[in-house]
Design a protein around this motif. Sequence first.
Motif, PDB file in Angstrom:
ATOM      1  N   GLY A  91       0.813  -1.217   0.000  1.00 54.25           N
ATOM      2  CA  GLY A  91       0.000   0.000   0.000  1.00 54.25           C
ATOM      3  C   GLY A  91       0.844   1.264   0.000  1.00 54.25           C
ATOM      4  N   LEU A  92       0.242   2.351  -0.455  1.00 53.93           N
ATOM      5  CA  LEU A  92       0.961   3.626  -0.515  1.00 53.93           C
ATOM      6  C   LEU A  92       1.052   4.269   0.869  1.00 53.93           C
ATOM      7  CD1 LEU A  92       2.282   5.720  -2.420  1.00 53.93           C
ATOM      8  CD2 LEU A  92       0.035   6.725  -2.738  1.00 53.93           C
ATOM      9  N   SER A  93      -0.004   4.111   1.660  1.00 52.77           N
ATOM     10  CA  SER A  93      -0.048   4.806   2.958  1.00 52.77           C
ATOM     11  C   SER A  93       1.046   4.321   3.912  1.00 52.77           C
ATOM     12  CB  SER A  93      -1.423   4.613   3.605  1.00 52.77           C
ATOM     13  OG  SER A  93      -1.703   3.230   3.711  1.00 52.77           O
ATOM     14  N   SER A  94       1.429   3.036   3.798  1.00 51.33           N
ATOM     15  CA  SER A  94       2.441   2.505   4.727  1.00 51.33           C
ATOM     16  C   SER A  94       3.822   2.424   4.080  1.00 51.33           C
ATOM     17  CB  SER A  94       2.011   1.111   5.183  1.00 51.33           C
ATOM     18  OG  SER A  94       1.833   0.272   4.046  1.00 51.33           O
ATOM     19  N   LEU A  95       4.017   3.139   2.985  1.00 51.99           N
ATOM     20  CA  LEU A  95       5.284   3.037   2.244  1.00 51.99           C
ATOM     21  C   LEU A  95       6.368   3.908   2.884  1.00 51.99           C
ATOM     22  CD1 LEU A  95       6.839   1.955  -0.203  1.00 51.99           C
ATOM     23  CD2 LEU A  95       5.907   3.814  -1.552  1.00 51.99           C
ATOM     24  N   THR A  96       7.259   3.281   3.635  1.00 51.93           N
ATOM     25  CA  THR A  96       8.390   4.027   4.211  1.00 51.93           C
ATOM     26  C   THR A  96       9.675   3.493   3.592  1.00 51.93           C
ATOM     27  OG1 THR A  96       8.372   2.485   6.062  1.00 51.93           O
ATOM     28  CG2 THR A  96       7.331   4.621   6.416  1.00 51.93           C
ATOM     29  N   PHE A  97      10.496   4.394   3.140  1.00 57.45           N
ATOM     30  CA  PHE A  97      11.739   4.042   2.464  1.00 57.45           C
ATOM     31  C   PHE A  97      12.916   4.037   3.438  1.00 57.45           C
ATOM     32  CE2 PHE A  97      15.499   6.040   0.265  1.00 57.45           C
ATOM     33  CZ  PHE A  97      15.918   4.897  -0.418  1.00 57.45           C
ATOM     34  N   LEU A  98      13.705   3.010   3.385  1.00 62.15           N
ATOM     35  CA  LEU A  98      14.954   2.899   4.146  1.00 62.15           C
ATOM     36  C   LEU A  98      14.778   3.213   5.646  1.00 62.15           C
ATOM     37  CD1 LEU A  98      17.680   2.043   2.966  1.00 62.15           C
ATOM     38  CD2 LEU A  98      18.330   4.443   2.877  1.00 62.15           C
ATOM     39  N   PRO A  99      13.868   2.481   6.334  1.00 59.59           N
ATOM     40  CA  PRO A  99      13.639   2.804   7.755  1.00 59.59           C
ATOM     41  C   PRO A  99      14.904   2.691   8.612  1.00 59.59           C
ATOM     42  CG  PRO A  99      12.529   0.733   7.124  1.00 59.59           C
ATOM     43  CD  PRO A  99      12.998   1.385   5.874  1.00 59.59           C
TER      44      PRO A  99
END
Length: 505
Positions: free
Chosen positions: A459-467
């Motif tokens: 999903g887009l809403s939970s898209l976090t990059f390089l946490p």
Amino acid sequence: SGTDEHGLKIQQAAAAAGTSPPELCERVSGLFRQALTQAAISFTDFIRTSEPRHQRAVCHFWGALRDGGALYKGCYEGWYCTPEECFLPESQLAERRDAQGHPCKVSVETGHQVHWTKEENYMFRLSAFRDPLRNWLRDNPHAISPDPFYQRVLRWLEEDLPDLSVSRERSRLQWGIPVPSDSTQTIYVWVDALVNYLSVVGYPETHGQWWPAAHHVVGKDILKFHAVYWPALLMAAGLPPPERIFVHSHWTVRGQKMSKSLGNVIDPFACIGQYTLDGFRYFLLRQGVPERDCDYYDEKVVKLVNSELADALGGLLNRSTALSINPSNTYPCFSESCFPKVLDYREAKGTGRASAEDYEFVVSVASLPLQVASYFESFQIYKALECIALCVRQTNSFFQRHRPWKLDRKDPAEQLWLDTIIHVTLECLRVYGTLLQPVIPHTADKLLTRLAVEPEERGLSSLTFLPRYNGKPCPFEGRQLGPDTGILFHRLEKSQQHQIKAKKL
């Protein structure tokens, strides 16, 4: 989506084909449904204007116009264009000769022949809505976009706004919805067709849950119907205009307008066969600029699809998941010592292995999801894809710059840096795969499956990059990658390009 089925041109086309209008519409609406399905375009409702629920909505809408005093009976005469289903003023006509060489009048914009028509119809008091329409647009500068079309509508409202003929004599037009309480008249096809936007949201009972939060997507050739007539009709029926009207331009072929007489009409089914469904969708959305006509030709599709999907995106996945680079076939760990978090990347020298350029690139990928979402929202799909393509190129440069294949896996420090390079690259690919799902659904699915991204993680809403760069856990770290499904996107070969041309000839 759906099909607008009534009107004189349908009645005439059915007669010419030796069939009835309902049979013709059943067949043609089936083709549209098939085209949408084949093109992987989803819809929540496919409405046909010949359906009973729509006819009931149209009759109720007509009643609201009548009860509000917006209709009157009058004699109308003028030049009528059947293919466009509208009267045209003298200023939009040109003198031509027909197939027999006789002089005739045609529409300047479309070239369709017009005929002088005189009959008694119901008229809609469009002239009374010039100021309400102007006020609506002044208060809602984004109601019509892109801006050139908004400006065009404002200019139309400076010109004459004559009352609109909204019915036709039933003796001449039987294929349509009869005017309630006057069986001698048929409701004008455009009034009928436009009401479908209300029919699908449950008008006249339950439309309030949705209306006016509607966004119409229309071609520039039907702008006046949607941006002048429709809002005025809605106001007259006691309803607000739609929230947004997104307008798109047309595709030309090698600089020429598509036309059956020129034989340059592009068959979308053939294109899907030639370029694959994802390849064709990607080209149209990447190159389609709403505010101006865009040019289509085979070589352009082949070049774009090969460079951006096959080479840049496919090549990146292939290189970063190759067993020679990633023998464990896992989503490797990120090392904060190799790529430490810094407030100002220009001061990062000597603290890790990452360069100023790497920090710059990570910042641009981190900002990509919001940027893409914003462009999608504003109907500028081509800009969203431009940003993704740029980041894909930057990721390839990052991978190339650090040459992970040259690193010594036996050296623990080198191994940490190698894992970090692959981790960052896979994180980028995960972002691109997620963002590209609406555009190239099959390729995006293949990419995310290879990265072992589960359906609920797309999903887009939970898209976090390089946490991990921000000190947070990464759910993918250490995860076994999905099965190798081979080449992500096969190159379209030049030989195939020549075959395409040959078929056209």
